[in-house]
Design an enzyme around this catalytic site. Structure first.
Site, short mmCIF file in Angstrom:
data_model
loop_
_atom_site.label_atom_id
_atom_site.label_comp_id
_atom_site.label_asym_id
_atom_site.label_seq_id
_atom_site.Cartn_x
_atom_site.Cartn_y
_atom_site.Cartn_z
N LYS A 1 0.73 -1.10 0.06
CA LYS A 1 0.04 -0.07 0.19
C LYS A 1 0.92 1.17 -0.05
CE LYS A 1 -4.01 -2.38 2.20
NZ LYS A 1 -4.97 -2.16 3.13
N ASP B 1 -10.11 3.50 13.44
CA ASP B 1 -11.25 3.39 12.17
C ASP B 1 -11.65 2.31 11.86
OD1 ASP B 1 -12.15 4.65 9.91
OD2 ASP B 1 -10.75 4.12 8.58
#
Length: 624
Positions: A40, A137
């Site tokens: 990522k 999150d």
């Protein structure tokens, strides 16, 4: 970062896995380790120059924090790489899909499945919290389900990288899982994650989110309005589910569960109530033979043969163990991916016990949910589920079962995990000695039968307790930390060596011994073995830098250590484990039968040295 890559650092790029607002996720190949990875990245040029360095620092720091997390429920961070244009996180590639994708496809989960998903999530997030890491999150998109059904928590979602410019906008789009304090800009803590997991559980149980609407409506509801009771939306849910989820989603953080383990324990009980399983332990020792046989056949159709039929059928000629409601008989569940091993173990034990076997860890867990097993024997290295993970989860489902890990190799992380999370009774090495194996299983079966009907409730720590902690530490470093962490909860005593430790044990009531074994490894391990033999109610925690798997096996088999902590020790982990040990000591006082699972017999050679004889003499003089 839109131009195609062929390599990122040493990693070969094999394609794109996804694209988010902050960057691309690539599928990569690590040529050194020979494994797939996910990569990522963020494009540095996409951020204002004044914010870029601050952003990258936070990105690196998060990679470092999450990279220290090693847990089967957390996507592992392998590496970090940065060049002039981009920064990359190299991580475990999860072969599966996000929980959000299942719901988008209108996938429905049963009550038991939801309970399993959420407790696995809480297992992982609870570990992260003990390491000082808060997710911030938690949402469906960040919970991945592997192809074998295991849960993985992703700490690096591609759609969200915080900067002062974009945090508020990005946070407030599509995040109905946010806690009130996140909307209000308040302090974030572990209870923030638990709130979000409560919202996820609510959605999975009921089929809808507790709060919805445009952003202004959502903010108003989350901060000021109570959600509908889950049981009003799904009639299969009990009021106990209502209580658990509404507590998890309390507006005030202090009114929520403070620990993931508390949330998990409460949820498991609530799901059991909803499924009508709440009283199953009371009758578990006397199962219906026909139902148990049916369950055994479902456990593994190709492995349950005439040997199981014979153990469950009453005949005068058959000498194998029969289910008799007047006699308690031990039941063994053996899990190994090698059917030859299962057949060999079955042949050893079929004449003395009810033996159930499977190659599938998930089937094993489902089986022990319905039928109490006195002894659970698991191999370590299995493709569907590692033994340490199976024993961890079996301990949660059936805490009175006696667990044994069967392993043919020395994997230190797995061994420590089986001690700290699975609380195994013994390790057995492959190839095994039949006589020694039968002796260990006989001991375990006796203990399992004794514990099966033992009633014990969780014990909360009082404001102050009499029994204390003894820290054996040659330079007082760990002692000073422990004294600070424990405060006034209980006395904390110090010993520099085994002689002063024996003196302290004689003068004070000790519930927990924390020993840094680095400086006097041989002396302290002998003392801990003899201490556990004489006084099994005292729990021991080991602090060490050692990478010796054989040492860990020796300490569990002969000293029944409660935990092994590798240095440097995370302070939050140390506090949590000390509290857990003190609670266990109080539980042993309340229910002495539980100590049976921690009795040990040390080999004669341990007793014969002059040093050991001096320790034994000192132990004989201890306070009663």
């Amino acid at each position: 970062m839109n131009a195609p890559f062929k390599k990122i650092g040493k990693y070969e790029i094999q394609g794109e896995l996804g694209v988010g607002s902050m960057g691309v996720v690539y599928k990569g190949w690590d040529p050194a380790i020979k494994r797939d990875v996910a990569i990522k990245g963020i494009d540095k040029t996409a951020y204002p120059a004044g914010e870029r360095e601050s952003l990258l620092n936070r990105f690196r720091q998060k990679a470092q924090a999450v990279g220290r997390l090693v847990h089967p429920r957390i996507v592992q961070i392998y590496d970090y790489y940065e060049d002039d244009q981009s920064a990359f996180i190299i991580m475990e590639l999860v072969h599966g899909k996000a929980l959000a994708k299942y719901l988008e496809g209108n996938e429905k989960f049963g009550l038991w499945e939801v309970g399993q998903i959420i407790t696995q999530v809480l297992d992982g997030i609870g570990y992260a919290h003990t390491q000082g890491v808060v997710h911030r999150d938690m949402k469906l998109a960040n919970i991945l389900i592997n192809n074998d059904g295991r849960i993985k928590i992703n700490f690096f979602g591609i759609a969200r990288i915080e900067t002062p410019t974009i945090t508020k906008v990005d946070d407030l789009i599509g995040t109905p899982y946010m806690a009130p304090e996140q909307f209000a800009g308040g302090e974030i803590s572990g209870t923030t994650d638990l709130y979000s997991i409560g919202v996820i559980a609510y959605e999975l149980f009921t089929g809808r989110q507790p709060f919805f609407g445009n952003m202004a409506t959502l903010m108003q509801q989350v901060q000021h309005e109570a959600p509908e009771r889950p049981s009003s939306l799904n009639t299969q849910l009990s009021p106990e589910i209502d209580r658990v989820l509404l507590k998890a989603m309390a507006k005030v953080p202090a009114e929520r569960y403070q620990l993931a383990s508390e949330f998990s324990d409460a949820l498991k009980r609530a799901v059991s109530v909803s499924l009508g399983l709440v009283d199953r332990r009371a009758t578990a020792s006397l199962p219906d033979a026909a139902k148990l046989l049916d369950a055994a056949r479902m456990l593994q159709k190709d492995m349950i043969d005439e040997s199981i039929e014979s153990t469950l059928t009453k005949t005068e000629e058959d000498r194998s163990i029969q289910i008799n409601t007047g006699i308690k008989l031990a039941r063994l569940l053996i899990i190994d991916d090698d059917e030859r091993i299962l057949a060999a173990l079955k042949s050893i034990f079929r004449q003395r016990y009810h033996v159930f076997t499977t190659t599938d860890g998930n089937k094993a867990l489902d089986f022990i949910t319905r039928y109490h097993m006195h002894v659970i024997i698991s191999d370590q290295r299995m493709p569907i589920m590692l033994g340490v993970e199976l024993l961890r989860r079996s301990r949660e489902i059936s805490p009175r079962s006696v667990r044994i890990l069967l392993t043919g190799y020395s994997d230190l992380a797995a061994i420590v995990g089986s001690i700290n999370d699975g609380e195994v009774y013994r390790f057995i090495s492959k190839p095994w000695d039949n006589q020694a194996l039968q002796s260990v299983v006989a001991e375990a079966s006796t203990i399992g039968l004794e514990l099966a009907d033992t009633k014990a409730s969780a014990v909360a720590l009082p404001n102050k307790m009499k029994a204390g902690i003894l820290v054996i530490d040659n330079d007082k470093e760990i002692f000073n930390v422990v004294r600070e962490l424990i405060g006034t909860l209980c006395p904390v005593h110090y010993a520099e060596d085994t002689d002063s430790a024996l003196s302290m044990l004689n003068k004070h009531e000790i519930g927990v011994v924390l020993a840094d074994v680095e400086s006097r490894l041989d002396e302290l391990t002998v003392m801990l073995k003899l201490l556990k033999q004489k006084y099994p109610q005292i729990l021991s925690i080991i602090a060490t830098n050692a990478k010796d798997a054989d040492l860990a096996i020796d300490l569990i088999n002969q000293a029944q250590v409660f935990r092994i902590l590798h240095k440097p020790i995370n302070v939050a982990t140390l506090k949590a484990q000390l509290h857990a040990a003190l609670q266990r000591f109080l539980m042993y006082q309340q229910t002495p039968q539980l100590v049976q699972a921690h009795k040990v017999e040390t080999p004669d050679k341990v007793h014969t040295s002059r040093f050991a004889k001096n320790i034994l003499k000192g132990l004989e003089m201890l306070r009663g």
